[in-house]
Design a protein around this motif. Structure first.
Motif, PDB file in Angstrom:
ATOM      1  N   HIS A  41      41.453  70.874  31.872  1.00 21.67           N
ATOM      2  CA  HIS A  41      40.242  70.304  32.467  1.00 21.67           C
ATOM      3  C   HIS A  41      39.485  69.437  31.465  1.00 21.67           C
ATOM      4  O   HIS A  41      39.297  69.827  30.310  1.00 21.67           O
ATOM      5  N   TRP A  42      39.002  68.256  31.923  1.00 16.02           N
ATOM      6  CA  TRP A  42      38.216  67.341  31.100  1.00 16.02           C
ATOM      7  C   TRP A  42      37.002  66.849  31.888  1.00 16.02           C
ATOM      8  O   TRP A  42      37.058  66.717  33.111  1.00 16.02           O
ATOM      9  N   VAL A  43      35.942  66.541  31.154  1.00 20.58           N
ATOM     10  CA  VAL A  43      34.724  65.988  31.743  1.00 20.58           C
ATOM     11  C   VAL A  43      34.510  64.588  31.185  1.00 20.58           C
ATOM     12  O   VAL A  43      34.497  64.395  29.963  1.00 20.58           O
ATOM     13  N   TYR A  44      34.366  63.624  32.077  1.00 17.57           N
ATOM     14  CA  TYR A  44      34.101  62.247  31.654  1.00 17.57           C
ATOM     15  C   TYR A  44      32.648  62.143  31.193  1.00 17.57           C
ATOM     16  O   TYR A  44      31.729  62.517  31.914  1.00 17.57           O
ATOM     17  N   ILE A  45      32.447  61.636  29.981  1.00 15.80           N
ATOM     18  CA  ILE A  45      31.108  61.590  29.385  1.00 15.80           C
ATOM     19  C   ILE A  45      30.504  60.187  29.433  1.00 15.80           C
ATOM     20  O   ILE A  45      29.378  59.993  29.888  1.00 15.80           O
ATOM     21  N   MET A  46      31.289  59.194  28.992  1.00 14.40           N
ATOM     22  CA  MET A  46      30.690  57.874  28.756  1.00 14.40           C
ATOM     23  C   MET A  46      31.800  56.830  28.665  1.00 14.40           C
ATOM     24  O   MET A  46      32.916  57.118  28.228  1.00 14.40           O
ATOM     25  N   GLY A  47      31.496  55.602  29.074  1.00 14.43           N
ATOM     26  CA  GLY A  47      32.487  54.544  28.939  1.00 14.43           C
ATOM     27  C   GLY A  47      31.881  53.169  29.148  1.00 14.43           C
ATOM     28  O   GLY A  47      30.740  53.019  29.613  1.00 14.43           O
ATOM     29  N   ALA A  48      32.666  52.155  28.791  1.00 16.13           N
ATOM     30  CA  ALA A  48      32.267  50.767  28.989  1.00 16.13           C
ATOM     31  C   ALA A  48      33.534  49.948  29.184  1.00 16.13           C
ATOM     32  O   ALA A  48      34.602  50.298  28.666  1.00 16.13           O
ATOM     33  N   SER A  49      33.423  48.872  29.937  1.00 18.78           N
ATOM     34  CA  SER A  49      34.588  48.035  30.211  1.00 18.78           C
ATOM     35  C   SER A  49      34.166  46.578  30.329  1.00 18.78           C
ATOM     36  O   SER A  49      33.068  46.270  30.801  1.00 18.78           O
ATOM     37  N   GLN A  50      35.060  45.675  29.899  1.00 22.28           N
ATOM     38  CA  GLN A  50      34.853  44.243  30.083  1.00 22.28           C
ATOM     39  C   GLN A  50      35.442  43.755  31.401  1.00 22.28           C
ATOM     40  O   GLN A  50      35.205  42.625  31.799  1.00 22.28           O
ATOM     41  N   TYR A  51      36.232  44.595  32.065  1.00 20.30           N
ATOM     42  CA  TYR A  51      36.949  44.194  33.277  1.00 20.30           C
ATOM     43  C   TYR A  51      35.999  44.290  34.473  1.00 20.30           C
ATOM     44  O   TYR A  51      35.541  45.381  34.822  1.00 20.30           O
ATOM     45  N   ASP A 125      39.067  68.686  21.191  1.00 19.05           N
ATOM     46  CA  ASP A 125      38.238  68.875  22.371  1.00 19.05           C
ATOM     47  C   ASP A 125      37.668  67.565  22.903  1.00 19.05           C
ATOM     48  O   ASP A 125      36.788  67.572  23.768  1.00 19.05           O
ATOM     49  N   LEU A 126      38.161  66.434  22.396  1.00 21.59           N
ATOM     50  CA  LEU A 126      37.741  65.111  22.866  1.00 21.59           C
ATOM     51  C   LEU A 126      38.954  64.348  23.383  1.00 21.59           C
ATOM     52  O   LEU A 126      40.080  64.568  22.955  1.00 21.59           O
ATOM     53  N   PHE A 127      38.700  63.444  24.273  1.00 21.44           N
ATOM     54  CA  PHE A 127      39.744  62.615  24.894  1.00 21.44           C
ATOM     55  C   PHE A 127      39.201  61.182  24.895  1.00 21.44           C
ATOM     56  O   PHE A 127      38.396  60.821  25.734  1.00 21.44           O
ATOM     57  N   ILE A 128      39.651  60.362  23.935  1.00 25.37           N
ATOM     58  CA  ILE A 128      39.162  58.983  23.807  1.00 25.37           C
ATOM     59  C   ILE A 128      40.288  58.015  24.144  1.00 25.37           C
ATOM     60  O   ILE A 128      41.393  58.127  23.632  1.00 25.37           O
ATOM     61  N   LEU A 129      39.963  57.065  24.992  1.00 23.35           N
ATOM     62  CA  LEU A 129      40.941  56.066  25.410  1.00 23.35           C
ATOM     63  C   LEU A 129      40.423  54.662  25.133  1.00 23.35           C
ATOM     64  O   LEU A 129      39.246  54.370  25.315  1.00 23.35           O
ATOM     65  N   LYS A 130      41.342  53.827  24.710  1.00 26.54           N
ATOM     66  CA  LYS A 130      41.070  52.391  24.632  1.00 26.54           C
ATOM     67  C   LYS A 130      41.863  51.744  25.760  1.00 26.54           C
ATOM     68  O   LYS A 130      43.090  51.781  25.773  1.00 26.54           O
ATOM     69  N   HIS A 131      41.161  51.169  26.725  1.00 24.64           N
ATOM     70  CA  HIS A 131      41.769  50.661  27.948  1.00 24.64           C
ATOM     71  C   HIS A 131      42.110  49.170  27.821  1.00 24.64           C
ATOM     72  O   HIS A 131      41.404  48.421  27.157  1.00 24.64           O
ATOM     73  N   PHE A 132      43.180  48.778  28.507  1.00 29.94           N
ATOM     74  CA  PHE A 132      43.602  47.377  28.525  1.00 29.94           C
ATOM     75  C   PHE A 132      43.843  46.964  29.972  1.00 29.94           C
ATOM     76  O   PHE A 132      44.578  47.618  30.701  1.00 29.94           O
ATOM     77  N   LYS A 133      43.239  45.863  30.394  1.00 27.86           N
ATOM     78  CA  LYS A 133      43.441  45.354  31.742  1.00 27.86           C
ATOM     79  C   LYS A 133      43.215  43.848  31.748  1.00 27.86           C
ATOM     80  O   LYS A 133      42.107  43.381  31.535  1.00 27.86           O
ATOM     81  N   ASP A 134      44.278  43.083  31.953  1.00 28.87           N
ATOM     82  CA  ASP A 134      44.170  41.619  32.038  1.00 28.87           C
ATOM     83  C   ASP A 134      43.387  41.037  30.860  1.00 28.87           C
ATOM     84  O   ASP A 134      42.454  40.242  31.030  1.00 28.87           O
ATOM     85  N   ASN A 135      43.748  41.442  29.656  1.00 25.60           N
ATOM     86  CA  ASN A 135      43.111  40.966  28.417  1.00 25.60           C
ATOM     87  C   ASN A 135      41.669  41.429  28.251  1.00 25.60           C
ATOM     88  O   ASN A 135      40.957  40.951  27.361  1.00 25.60           O
ATOM     89  N   HIS A 136      41.225  42.350  29.088  1.00 28.68           N
ATOM     90  CA  HIS A 136      39.907  42.952  28.934  1.00 28.68           C
ATOM     91  C   HIS A 136      40.062  44.326  28.282  1.00 28.68           C
ATOM     92  O   HIS A 136      41.046  45.017  28.503  1.00 28.68           O
ATOM     93  N   VAL A 137      39.062  44.697  27.491  1.00 36.18           N
ATOM     94  CA  VAL A 137      39.106  45.968  26.767  1.00 36.18           C
ATOM     95  C   VAL A 137      38.033  46.905  27.320  1.00 36.18           C
ATOM     96  O   VAL A 137      36.970  46.467  27.753  1.00 36.18           O
ATOM     97  N   GLY A 138      38.330  48.191  27.286  1.00 35.85           N
ATOM     98  CA  GLY A 138      37.342  49.209  27.638  1.00 35.85           C
ATOM     99  C   GLY A 138      37.517  50.415  26.731  1.00 35.85           C
ATOM    100  O   GLY A 138      38.580  50.618  26.133  1.00 35.85           O
ATOM    101  N   LEU A 139      36.487  51.219  26.601  1.00 38.01           N
ATOM    102  CA  LEU A 139      36.545  52.476  25.855  1.00 38.01           C
ATOM    103  C   LEU A 139      35.959  53.577  26.725  1.00 38.01           C
ATOM    104  O   LEU A 139      34.981  53.338  27.449  1.00 38.01           O
ATOM    105  N   SER A 140      36.561  54.756  26.662  1.00 40.73           N
ATOM    106  CA  SER A 140      36.003  55.883  27.416  1.00 40.73           C
ATOM    107  C   SER A 140      36.084  57.151  26.580  1.00 40.73           C
ATOM    108  O   SER A 140      36.983  57.323  25.761  1.00 40.73           O
TER     109      SER A 140
END
Length: 199
Positions: A41-51, A125-140
């Motif tokens: 189980h994980w809880v989403y805390i915070m994120g940002a995206s350019q997409y 106990d953390l789950f950090i992702l660097k997202h990629f979508k159509d040359n846009h970046v996101g972090l969560s």
């Protein structure tokens, strides 16, 4: 699908008026122990995206949790997500995550839609992702519990600034908006999507 994440250790806490210490995010070593620790189980805390589509989805996201279960194949997870989008609680359990060990990448598959993210080395106990979508970046950032420490939050905020985000562009969930237990007042199988989604 809901997001995953965590931060590189040792960053100096950054304040809004200071230039952040931009230590590089280090991809996780995708060995058996790392893959196994993602289960549960994980809880989403915070994120940002350019997409732009993800930015619109994140504006609606008030709270989200996701649970990873072993899939039918090796390096595959089944995913159950519970999220509040504005005033509506949604349960989704039709997506999968595929693990690509050679480049520390996770692929989230929902129907015909596939989104990619790099798993970042972090506390267990953390789950950090660097997202990629159509040359846009996101972090969560996600965690095992709805709360993270002040230091963990400051480190993640510093990384957001290092990747060109303003803090006001980040979206933070609140435990007060948590959905009821699964099966109570839920809309099953909604097509609504939101980050924490890979991509």
């Amino acid at each position: 699908m809901l997001a995953f994440l965590i931060l590189a250790v040792g960053l100096v806490p950054a304040h809004a008026t200071e230039f952040p210490t931009c230590a590089p995010l280090v991809p996780a070593d995708m060995d058996n122990a790392t893959v196994d620790r993602l289960l549960g189980h994980w809880v989403y805390i915070m994120g940002a995206s350019q997409y732009p589509p993800h930015m619109a989805e994140m504006k609606e996201l008030k709270y989200a949790t996701f649970t990873l279960f072993p899939g039918r194949n090796e390096d595959e997870f089944n995913v159950t997500e519970i999220m509040r989008l504005n005033e509506t609680c949604v349960v989704r359990n039709t997506s999968k995550i595929h693990v690509f060990r050679h480049n520390s990448t996770l692929a989230h598959e929902e129907g015909q839609e596939v989104s990619m993210a790099e798993l970042i080395h972090s506390d267990k106990d953390l789950f950090i992702l660097k997202h990629f979508k159509d040359n846009h970046v996101g972090l969560s950032l996600s965690a095992r519990t709805p709360e993270v420490t002040k230091e963990q939050l400051e480190e993640f905020e510093a990384q957001l600034r290092c990747h060109g985000f303003k803090l006001e562009e980040a979206f933070i969930t609140s435990p007060k908006d948590a959905c009821p237990e699964a099966g109570k007042e839920m809309d099953e199988g909604s097509k609504a999507t939101a980050e924490p989604q890979l991509g």
